[in-house]
Design a protein around this motif. Structure first.
Motif, PDB file in Angstrom:
ATOM      1  N   THR A  83       0.865  -1.176   0.000  1.00 56.08           N
ATOM      2  CA  THR A  83       0.000   0.000   0.000  1.00 56.08           C
ATOM      3  C   THR A  83       0.905   1.230   0.000  1.00 56.08           C
ATOM      4  OG1 THR A  83      -0.052   0.136   2.409  1.00 56.08           O
ATOM      5  CG2 THR A  83      -1.795  -1.164   1.360  1.00 56.08           C
ATOM      6  N   ALA A  84       0.376   2.339  -0.478  1.00 56.31           N
ATOM      7  CA  ALA A  84       1.188   3.560  -0.514  1.00 56.31           C
ATOM      8  C   ALA A  84       0.243   4.760  -0.533  1.00 56.31           C
ATOM      9  CB  ALA A  84       2.067   3.590  -1.763  1.00 56.31           C
ATOM     10  N   CYS A  85       0.675   5.815  -0.031  1.00 56.55           N
ATOM     11  CA  CYS A  85       1.911   6.117   0.654  1.00 56.55           C
ATOM     12  C   CYS A  85       1.837   5.584   2.089  1.00 56.55           C
ATOM     13  CB  CYS A  85       2.094   7.626   0.636  1.00 56.55           C
ATOM     14  SG  CYS A  85       3.333   8.303   1.738  1.00 56.55           S
ATOM     15  N   THR A  86       2.529   4.478   2.303  1.00 57.84           N
ATOM     16  CA  THR A  86       2.744   3.976   3.658  1.00 57.84           C
ATOM     17  C   THR A  86       4.233   4.177   3.901  1.00 57.84           C
ATOM     18  OG1 THR A  86       0.921   2.415   3.499  1.00 57.84           O
ATOM     19  CG2 THR A  86       2.638   1.919   5.128  1.00 57.84           C
ATOM     20  N   VAL A  87       4.563   5.042   4.845  1.00 54.21           N
ATOM     21  CA  VAL A  87       5.922   5.585   4.908  1.00 54.21           C
ATOM     22  C   VAL A  87       6.409   5.549   6.359  1.00 54.21           C
ATOM     23  CG1 VAL A  87       5.074   7.988   5.112  1.00 54.21           C
ATOM     24  CG2 VAL A  87       7.315   7.563   4.088  1.00 54.21           C
ATOM     25  N   LEU A  88       7.707   5.269   6.529  1.00 53.65           N
ATOM     26  CA  LEU A  88       8.203   5.157   7.898  1.00 53.65           C
ATOM     27  C   LEU A  88       9.549   5.850   8.086  1.00 53.65           C
ATOM     28  CD1 LEU A  88       9.934   1.808   8.537  1.00 53.65           C
ATOM     29  CD2 LEU A  88       8.566   2.010   6.480  1.00 53.65           C
ATOM     30  N   PRO A  89       9.813   6.272   9.352  1.00 53.82           N
ATOM     31  CA  PRO A  89      11.126   6.820   9.663  1.00 53.82           C
ATOM     32  C   PRO A  89      12.069   5.682  10.035  1.00 53.82           C
ATOM     33  CG  PRO A  89       9.641   7.107  11.539  1.00 53.82           C
ATOM     34  CD  PRO A  89       8.871   6.336  10.492  1.00 53.82           C
ATOM     35  N   ALA A  90      13.286   5.711   9.494  1.00 56.57           N
ATOM     36  CA  ALA A  90      14.246   4.630   9.759  1.00 56.57           C
ATOM     37  C   ALA A  90      15.637   5.221   9.951  1.00 56.57           C
ATOM     38  CB  ALA A  90      14.251   3.639   8.597  1.00 56.57           C
ATOM     39  N   THR A  91      16.510   4.395  10.524  1.00 58.47           N
ATOM     40  CA  THR A  91      17.912   4.798  10.667  1.00 58.47           C
ATOM     41  C   THR A  91      18.618   4.608   9.317  1.00 58.47           C
ATOM     42  OG1 THR A  91      18.701   2.583  11.162  1.00 58.47           O
ATOM     43  CG2 THR A  91      17.927   3.911  13.030  1.00 58.47           C
TER      44      THR A  91
ATOM     45  N   GLY B 242      18.302   1.188   8.063  1.00 54.01           N
ATOM     46  CA  GLY B 242      16.972   0.651   7.776  1.00 54.01           C
ATOM     47  C   GLY B 242      16.198   0.171   8.994  1.00 54.01           C
ATOM     48  N   VAL B 243      16.684   0.481  10.205  1.00 55.52           N
ATOM     49  CA  VAL B 243      15.927   0.069  11.399  1.00 55.52           C
ATOM     50  C   VAL B 243      14.785   1.070  11.624  1.00 55.52           C
ATOM     51  CG1 VAL B 243      16.020  -0.386  13.888  1.00 55.52           C
ATOM     52  CG2 VAL B 243      18.035  -0.859  12.435  1.00 55.52           C
ATOM     53  N   PRO B 244      13.522   0.593  11.665  1.00 51.87           N
ATOM     54  CA  PRO B 244      12.411   1.515  11.925  1.00 51.87           C
ATOM     55  C   PRO B 244      12.601   2.189  13.280  1.00 51.87           C
ATOM     56  CG  PRO B 244      11.599  -0.620  11.180  1.00 51.87           C
ATOM     57  CD  PRO B 244      13.065  -0.787  11.442  1.00 51.87           C
ATOM     58  N   LEU B 245      12.340   3.488  13.360  1.00 53.11           N
ATOM     59  CA  LEU B 245      12.591   4.198  14.612  1.00 53.11           C
ATOM     60  C   LEU B 245      11.818   3.611  15.788  1.00 53.11           C
ATOM     61  CD1 LEU B 245      14.467   6.202  13.374  1.00 53.11           C
ATOM     62  CD2 LEU B 245      13.116   8.053  14.356  1.00 53.11           C
TER      63      LEU B 245
ATOM     64  N   PRO C 247       9.518  16.849  16.859  1.00 50.83           N
ATOM     65  CA  PRO C 247      10.798  17.199  16.214  1.00 50.83           C
ATOM     66  C   PRO C 247      11.933  16.245  16.579  1.00 50.83           C
ATOM     67  CG  PRO C 247       9.903  19.063  17.499  1.00 50.83           C
ATOM     68  CD  PRO C 247       8.938  17.931  17.645  1.00 50.83           C
ATOM     69  N   GLU C 248      11.848  15.620  17.768  1.00 46.06           N
ATOM     70  CA  GLU C 248      12.930  14.704  18.145  1.00 46.06           C
ATOM     71  C   GLU C 248      12.929  13.458  17.247  1.00 46.06           C
ATOM     72  OE1 GLU C 248      13.666  14.747  22.493  1.00 46.06           O
ATOM     73  OE2 GLU C 248      13.732  12.577  22.178  1.00 46.06           O
ATOM     74  N   VAL C 249      11.736  12.915  16.979  1.00 48.12           N
ATOM     75  CA  VAL C 249      11.643  11.786  16.045  1.00 48.12           C
ATOM     76  C   VAL C 249      12.141  12.231  14.678  1.00 48.12           C
ATOM     77  CG1 VAL C 249       9.999  10.354  14.735  1.00 48.12           C
ATOM     78  CG2 VAL C 249       9.854  10.455  17.224  1.00 48.12           C
ATOM     79  N   TYR C 250      11.716  13.431  14.276  1.00 48.69           N
ATOM     80  CA  TYR C 250      12.139  13.956  12.973  1.00 48.69           C
ATOM     81  C   TYR C 250      13.675  14.008  12.900  1.00 48.69           C
ATOM     82  CZ  TYR C 250      12.622  17.011   8.938  1.00 48.69           C
ATOM     83  OH  TYR C 250      12.982  17.524   7.717  1.00 48.69           O
ATOM     84  N   ASP C 251      14.299  14.525  13.951  1.00 49.88           N
ATOM     85  CA  ASP C 251      15.758  14.661  13.942  1.00 49.88           C
ATOM     86  C   ASP C 251      16.466  13.308  13.908  1.00 49.88           C
ATOM     87  OD1 ASP C 251      15.610  17.383  13.899  1.00 49.88           O
ATOM     88  OD2 ASP C 251      15.838  17.633  16.078  1.00 49.88           O
ATOM     89  N   HIS C 252      15.855  12.305  14.537  1.00 47.31           N
ATOM     90  CA  HIS C 252      16.490  10.979  14.538  1.00 47.31           C
ATOM     91  C   HIS C 252      16.252  10.211  13.237  1.00 47.31           C
ATOM     92  CE1 HIS C 252      17.203  11.497  18.835  1.00 47.31           C
ATOM     93  NE2 HIS C 252      17.993  10.446  18.749  1.00 47.31           N
ATOM     94  N   THR C 253      15.390  10.735  12.371  1.00 44.52           N
ATOM     95  CA  THR C 253      15.063  10.028  11.128  1.00 44.52           C
ATOM     96  C   THR C 253      16.169  10.241  10.097  1.00 44.52           C
ATOM     97  OG1 THR C 253      12.708  10.312  11.540  1.00 44.52           O
ATOM     98  CG2 THR C 253      13.348   9.842   9.263  1.00 44.52           C
ATOM     99  N   ASP C 254      16.896   9.164   9.777  1.00 45.00           N
ATOM    100  CA  ASP C 254      17.895   9.274   8.695  1.00 45.00           C
ATOM    101  C   ASP C 254      17.225   9.052   7.352  1.00 45.00           C
ATOM    102  OD1 ASP C 254      20.130   9.644  10.386  1.00 45.00           O
ATOM    103  OD2 ASP C 254      20.099   7.488  10.852  1.00 45.00           O
TER     104      ASP C 254
END
Ligand SMILES: Nc1ncnc2c1ncn2[C@@H]1O[C@H](COP(=O)(O)OP(=O)(O)O)[C@@H](O)[C@H]1O
Ligand SMILES: O=C(CO)[C@H](O)[C@H](O)COP(=O)(O)O
Length: 560
Positions: free
Chosen positions: A102-110, A113-116, A181-188
């Protein structure tokens, strides 16, 4: 490629996996002719996370729709071996594996590729989880993105019919920045699940041209500029270049070979070709044999996605997007959609069916949908006196507004549940007709329409669509058409077919003219469609802002 079976061996098999909204479906397919040898389904343990966060039980805000990445890996570990066993398929016969999401199914990862949400200290942060396609809480951010793009005359905006959806990558990314913003900052890496799963399989980050174009505002070789993003929010300036940008891979390409770890999960040989990721609707074009220009495919399930190839670009107001190479290399792929379709029918069938209908379904061993459909089928067009607006999950096309909500007009004390069910089915068909009219009005004619997805099994729904649209419906034969499409892409990635069109011709299949319209009923529907259009424009195009005021009042009330 697998050492034991060559790509053009008669016995060669490919695996396709469709990561849907509630489950992953696997199909094992013979490369030679597309025969489906075995299927297996694995439901996601956590399904759609929309009320409380599983890790803490904390309540989530309205319009939130998250998922848990481990549920996706569980599909690889469970459903792939199950399909192999069910078909008695020796793993050595498998030459390729393809996936769609499915899309846009989107995730923050390191960066690896580790999901936050899997990092220590992040399990209790909603924004650290994948945001499912129907996460509709970023409408305010989408409105900002669109207003600024319009003001600056951004060249990419017409490629999205003039409005980018709240469902897509940039609106969801901006919401993370604003709210955590902290999650945002940790998102590579801000990455589509479609590309993340390929990373899990072959250990290599790739980004597919389809998701990047439709969901990630990638056009003409570039993402939105740093300057534009900075004007949205200075902290967002490097979002594209730092978290999203990556060389793009063409559909049907080989992303890599299965890693030892993924081989152990799936039971397939290490090194098996892994196809580049893809979006569920677009990949289905290969299974439904709708890769040629002018053949529109409607993938009808929880939502409906309309995808069609064209030879050039034309702006279709309110479409989701037009992307070169987005469905198959060398063509312009168009997408439009309806965020709620089967979901809306399910809302009525599961939430409001009277106990005697539920009993009837149980006694006859059929679903409540079937009971409602059977009761609704008998009446003449317009007999219920209703017209509904199909916006229970917002409007993806052509209004592109997820703050809109559903409307049912014309109810009386005589209105029965099956009348409402029928009106909802008709509303979604009118929504499709609105989309087809927008394409035709923009010089992108829809020569023919093919249907795939779970709703093709409901003959009542199919008949209403043929009558409302006044055209024959071709129907894709496979019950697992997205997974079959992924298998077809796997065959191309493994070198068994030269390209997607050739593989589609050899492995896809469709019944032409499966449902024909009735001229009398079609003519009667023209009058109801006129009422639908009047209400659609009144509530959706500025006649009344009542639906927006109701949404604002709801949000205010729930947050106080
Ligand atoms: N017999 C039916 N008639 C109409 N809609 C149905 C029926 N059975 C299930 N649905 C609806 O179809 C949707 C699921 O469609 P499906 O194609 O199976 O899944 P998905 O779109 O998630 O891949 C659900 O929203 C459900 O409410
Ligand atoms: O927008 C999409 C594709 O572009 C989504 O993947 C789709 O709407 C969800 O699909 P489904 O209803 O089949 O689960």
């Amino acid at each position: 490629m697998n050492a034991n079976v060559s790509a053009n061996n008669d016995d060669a098999v490919v695996i396709g996996i469709d990561f849907g909204t509630l489950s992953g479906r696997v199909v094992a397919v013979r490369v030679r002719d597309g025969a489906e040898l075995a299927t297996a389904v694995h439901p996601y343990e956590h399904g759609v996370v929309s009320r409380t966060l599983p890790a803490t039980g904390a309540p989530l805000p309205p319009d939130t729709a998250l998922q848990v990445p481990e549920d996706y890996r569980a599909v690889l570990r469970n459903a792939v071996p199950k399909a192999l066993a069910a078909g008695g398929i020796a793993p050595e016969r498998v030459i390729g594996i393809g996936t769609d999401f499915t899309a846009c199914t989107v995730l923050p990862a390191t960066a690896t590729g580790v999901p936050l949400c899997e990092l220590p200290g992040f399990a209790d942060r909603p924004h650290a989880y994948p945001k499912l396609w129907k996460h509709h809480a970023a409408q305010a951010e989408a409105d900002e993105i669109n207003a600024l793009a319009r003001r600056r005359g951004e060249a990419w905006l017409p490629r999205y019919g003039g409005r980018v959806s709240a469902e897509w990558q940039f609106a969801k990314g901006l919401q993370v920045l604003r709210e955590d913003p902290e999650v945002y900052d940790h998102t590579d890496r801000w990455i589509e699940a479609a590309d993340w799963i390929v990373w899990q399989l072959c250990g290599r980050e790739t980004r597919n041209v389809c998701a990047a174009g439709y969901k990630g505002i990638h056009q003409d070789g570039a993402w939105p500029t740093r300057d534009y993003l900075a004007e949205l929010d200075p902290r967002f300036a490097r979002f594209a270049e730092e978290k999203v940008a990556h060389p793009l891979s063409q559909l049907g390409d080989r992303a890599g070979g299965l890693t030892a770890e993924a081989a152990a999960w799936t039971g397939l040989p290490e090194g098996t070709a892994v196809a580049v990721g893809n979006v569920d609707a677009h990949v289905t074009a290969a299974a439904a044999q709708t890769v040629e220009p002018g053949r529109m495919l409607a993938v009808m399930g929880t939502s409906t996605c309309h995808v069609m190839n064209g030879t050039g670009f034309a702006e279709v107001p309110g479409m989701c997007g037009a992307v070169r190479d987005g469905i198959a290399p060398g063509l312009w792929g168009y997408e439009a959609g309806q965020s709620g379709v089967g979901d809306i029918f399910g809302w009525l069938a599961e939430g409001f069916a009277p106990p005697e209908y539920v009993r009837e379904a149980r006694e006859q061993g059929i679903s409540v949908h079937d009971v409602l459909s059977r009761r609704a089928a008998a009446q003449p067009v317009g007999g219920h006196g209703l017209v509904a607006l199909d916006w229970h999950s917002g409007n993806r096309s052509v209004l592109v507004d997820h703050d809109l909500s559903g409307v049912i007009a014309g109810m009386t004390l005589a209105t029965r549940p099956e009348d409402v069910y029928r009106a909802l089915v008709e509303a979604t068909a009118f929504g499709t007709r609105t989309i087809l009219d927008a394409f035709a009005g923009s010089g992108v004619p829809v020569a023919e329409l093919t249907v795939a997805g779970g709703l093709k099994r409901n003959a009542f729904v199919m008949r209403i669509y043929a009558d409302v649209l006044g055209r024959p419906l071709h129907v894709a034969d496979s019950d697992e058409a997205p997974a079959l499409g992924s298998a077809i892409h796997a065959a191309v990635a493994a070198g068994a077919h030269p390209d997607i069109a050739a593989a589609s011709a050899a492995m896809g299949s469709t019944t032409r003219d499966a449902v024909l319209p009735d001229p009398g009923r079609s003519a009667a529907y023209d009058d109801l469609y006129a009422v639908y259009t009047e209400l659609h424009d009144h509530f959706g195009r500025g006649g009344s802002d009542a639906l927006h005021r109701l949404r604002a009042l709801r949000n205010q009330s729930l947050s106080s």
